[in-house]
Enzyme design. Structure first.
Site, PDB file in Angstrom:
ATOM      1  N   PRO A  10      40.138  29.389  43.711  1.00 30.34           N
ATOM      2  CA  PRO A  10      40.679  28.296  42.909  1.00 30.34           C
ATOM      3  C   PRO A  10      41.836  28.682  41.997  1.00 30.34           C
ATOM      4  O   PRO A  10      41.840  29.776  41.421  1.00 30.34           O
ATOM      5  CB  PRO A  10      39.478  27.824  42.077  1.00 30.34           C
ATOM      6  CG  PRO A  10      38.474  28.922  42.168  1.00 30.34           C
ATOM      7  CD  PRO A  10      38.717  29.614  43.472  1.00 30.34           C
ATOM      8  N   ASN A  11      42.787  27.782  41.923  1.00 29.40           N
ATOM      9  CA  ASN A  11      43.959  27.861  41.044  1.00 29.40           C
ATOM     10  C   ASN A  11      45.007  28.871  41.496  1.00 29.40           C
ATOM     11  O   ASN A  11      46.068  28.972  40.875  1.00 29.40           O
ATOM     12  CB  ASN A  11      43.555  28.145  39.582  1.00 29.40           C
ATOM     13  CG  ASN A  11      42.643  27.066  39.038  1.00 29.40           C
ATOM     14  OD1 ASN A  11      42.975  25.880  39.153  1.00 29.40           O
ATOM     15  ND2 ASN A  11      41.501  27.435  38.496  1.00 29.40           N
ATOM     16  N   ARG A  18      51.434  29.553  36.846  1.00 29.53           N
ATOM     17  CA  ARG A  18      50.192  29.679  36.076  1.00 29.53           C
ATOM     18  C   ARG A  18      50.190  30.999  35.279  1.00 29.53           C
ATOM     19  O   ARG A  18      50.297  32.076  35.885  1.00 29.53           O
ATOM     20  CB  ARG A  18      49.046  29.695  37.091  1.00 29.53           C
ATOM     21  CG  ARG A  18      47.711  30.040  36.539  1.00 29.53           C
ATOM     22  CD  ARG A  18      46.712  30.338  37.670  1.00 29.53           C
ATOM     23  NE  ARG A  18      45.416  30.548  37.077  1.00 29.53           N
ATOM     24  CZ  ARG A  18      44.440  31.250  37.623  1.00 29.53           C
ATOM     25  NH1 ARG A  18      44.610  31.799  38.811  1.00 29.53           N
ATOM     26  NH2 ARG A  18      43.299  31.404  37.003  1.00 29.53           N
ATOM     27  N   TYR A  23      49.552  36.733  35.539  1.00 23.21           N
ATOM     28  CA  TYR A  23      49.537  36.773  37.012  1.00 23.21           C
ATOM     29  C   TYR A  23      50.902  37.011  37.642  1.00 23.21           C
ATOM     30  O   TYR A  23      50.980  37.189  38.863  1.00 23.21           O
ATOM     31  CB  TYR A  23      48.918  35.475  37.555  1.00 23.21           C
ATOM     32  CG  TYR A  23      47.486  35.278  37.078  1.00 23.21           C
ATOM     33  CD1 TYR A  23      46.501  36.211  37.398  1.00 23.21           C
ATOM     34  CD2 TYR A  23      47.125  34.188  36.285  1.00 23.21           C
ATOM     35  CE1 TYR A  23      45.200  36.058  36.951  1.00 23.21           C
ATOM     36  CE2 TYR A  23      45.824  34.018  35.835  1.00 23.21           C
ATOM     37  CZ  TYR A  23      44.861  34.958  36.176  1.00 23.21           C
ATOM     38  OH  TYR A  23      43.574  34.812  35.730  1.00 23.21           O
ATOM     39  N   ASN A  75      40.316  37.022  47.282  1.00 20.24           N
ATOM     40  CA  ASN A  75      40.447  36.923  45.826  1.00 20.24           C
ATOM     41  C   ASN A  75      39.641  35.684  45.443  1.00 20.24           C
ATOM     42  O   ASN A  75      40.129  34.561  45.554  1.00 20.24           O
ATOM     43  CB  ASN A  75      41.907  36.766  45.398  1.00 20.24           C
ATOM     44  CG  ASN A  75      42.032  36.709  43.877  1.00 20.24           C
ATOM     45  OD1 ASN A  75      41.029  36.580  43.176  1.00 20.24           O
ATOM     46  ND2 ASN A  75      43.254  36.793  43.369  1.00 20.24           N
ATOM     47  N   ALA A  78      38.110  32.474  39.918  1.00 21.43           N
ATOM     48  CA  ALA A  78      37.035  32.217  38.944  1.00 21.43           C
ATOM     49  C   ALA A  78      35.641  32.302  39.572  1.00 21.43           C
ATOM     50  O   ALA A  78      34.661  32.633  38.884  1.00 21.43           O
ATOM     51  CB  ALA A  78      37.235  30.848  38.303  1.00 21.43           C
ATOM     52  N   GLU A  99      37.409  42.790  48.043  1.00 21.62           N
ATOM     53  CA  GLU A  99      37.701  41.868  46.941  1.00 21.62           C
ATOM     54  C   GLU A  99      38.933  42.356  46.192  1.00 21.62           C
ATOM     55  O   GLU A  99      39.050  43.549  45.903  1.00 21.62           O
ATOM     56  CB  GLU A  99      36.496  41.834  45.990  1.00 21.62           C
ATOM     57  CG  GLU A  99      36.729  40.987  44.742  1.00 21.62           C
ATOM     58  CD  GLU A  99      35.533  41.042  43.786  1.00 21.62           C
ATOM     59  OE1 GLU A  99      34.392  41.155  44.258  1.00 21.62           O
ATOM     60  OE2 GLU A  99      35.760  40.983  42.574  1.00 21.62           O
ATOM     61  N   HIS A 101      41.867  41.444  42.890  1.00 22.70           N
ATOM     62  CA  HIS A 101      42.310  40.648  41.747  1.00 22.70           C
ATOM     63  C   HIS A 101      43.694  41.091  41.333  1.00 22.70           C
ATOM     64  O   HIS A 101      43.976  42.295  41.300  1.00 22.70           O
ATOM     65  CB  HIS A 101      41.354  40.812  40.562  1.00 22.70           C
ATOM     66  CG  HIS A 101      39.981  40.364  40.889  1.00 22.70           C
ATOM     67  ND1 HIS A 101      39.631  39.030  40.935  1.00 22.70           N
ATOM     68  CD2 HIS A 101      38.877  41.052  41.255  1.00 22.70           C
ATOM     69  CE1 HIS A 101      38.365  38.933  41.306  1.00 22.70           C
ATOM     70  NE2 HIS A 101      37.898  40.148  41.508  1.00 22.70           N
ATOM     71  N   ARG A 108      39.952  42.260  30.455  1.00 26.41           N
ATOM     72  CA  ARG A 108      40.126  40.892  29.953  1.00 26.41           C
ATOM     73  C   ARG A 108      38.843  40.414  29.240  1.00 26.41           C
ATOM     74  O   ARG A 108      38.063  41.218  28.759  1.00 26.41           O
ATOM     75  CB  ARG A 108      40.536  39.986  31.117  1.00 26.41           C
ATOM     76  CG  ARG A 108      41.873  40.447  31.740  1.00 26.41           C
ATOM     77  CD  ARG A 108      42.352  39.525  32.826  1.00 26.41           C
ATOM     78  NE  ARG A 108      42.585  38.183  32.315  1.00 26.41           N
ATOM     79  CZ  ARG A 108      42.721  37.099  33.103  1.00 26.41           C
ATOM     80  NH1 ARG A 108      42.654  37.229  34.411  1.00 26.41           N
ATOM     81  NH2 ARG A 108      42.942  35.912  32.563  1.00 26.41           N
TER      82      ARG A 108
HETATM   83  C1  DQA Z   1      41.737  36.592  39.202  1.00 29.35           C
HETATM   84  C2  DQA Z   1      40.888  36.957  37.982  1.00 29.35           C
HETATM   85  C3  DQA Z   1      39.836  35.887  37.690  1.00 29.35           C
HETATM   86  O1  DQA Z   1      39.085  36.235  36.538  1.00 29.35           O
HETATM   87  C4  DQA Z   1      40.506  34.554  37.422  1.00 29.35           C
HETATM   88  O2  DQA Z   1      39.545  33.538  37.249  1.00 29.35           O
HETATM   89  C5  DQA Z   1      41.499  34.173  38.471  1.00 29.35           C
HETATM   90  C6  DQA Z   1      42.351  35.202  39.051  1.00 29.35           C
HETATM   91  C7  DQA Z   1      42.873  37.591  39.451  1.00 29.35           C
HETATM   92  O3  DQA Z   1      43.408  37.598  40.567  1.00 29.35           O
HETATM   93  O4  DQA Z   1      43.260  38.337  38.543  1.00 29.35           O
HETATM   94  O5  DQA Z   1      41.664  32.998  38.774  1.00 29.35           O
HETATM   95  O6  DQA Z   1      40.892  36.599  40.348  1.00 29.35           O
END
Ligand code: DQA
Length: 149
Positions: A10-11, A18, A23, A75, A78, A99, A101, A108
């Site tokens: 998501p997002n 964003r 990011y 990835n 959230a 996985e 990020h 964080r």
């Molecule tokens: C994320 C880290 C997550 O905590 C966050 O909710 C994201 C992006 C990252 O790529 O750093 O949406 O997965």
């Protein structure tokens, strides 16, 4: 040709606009183009999904065996911190997953320090920006080729 399923949670469709301080400025399309280049060089096919919906991600993982996917690069965004359903889906399909990020989730907020997904993955890469994706894809390819155990 071997196939890797790339899942953006998501997002991540909003990358480039964003929270750029966290990011970075690169868009998801740009990241996907970089991933495709690396995959092409390794003669690997990519199937790419971005979804804001947990169930859609669970469905894609559940269908991975039928779709002849050899490995998963994810990835979970959230959902990393909340989704028992995605964790169970990865555990259920018995396909290696990596996985990644963009940000270093351990530097964080406290709620980002734990991943429900990482324990069912081959490994995790966190904190290298766009390079997390490229390192993650290379690691996934190496897992498929048996170069990483
Ligand atoms: C994320 C880290 C997550 O905590 C966050 O909710 C994201 C992006 C990252 O790529 O750093 O949406 O997965």
């Amino acid at each position: 040709m071997k196939k890797i399923l790339v899942i953006h949670g998501p997002n991540l469709n909003l990358l480039g606009q964003r929270e750029k301080n966290i990011y970075g400025p690169t868009t998801l399309n740009e990241i996907n183009a970089l991933l495709k280049k690396l995959a092409d060089r390794n003669k690997i096919e990519l199937e790419i999904l971005q979804s804001n919906h947990e169930g859609e991600i669970v469905d894609a993982i559940g269908a991975a065996k039928t779709n002849q996917i050899h490995a998963i690069l994810i990835n979970p965004a959230a959902y990393t911190h909340t989704s028992v359903a995605i964790r169970d889906a990865i555990a259920a399909v018995d396909i290696p997953a990596v996985e990644i990020h963009l940000s270093n989730i351990y530097s964080r907020e406290d709620f980002r320090h734990s991943s429900l997904i990482a324990p069912v993955c081959h490994g995790q890469i966190s904190g290298f920006g766009v390079n997390s994706y490229l390192l993650g894809l290379q690691a996934t390819i190496d897992v498929i080729k048996g170069a990483s155990s």
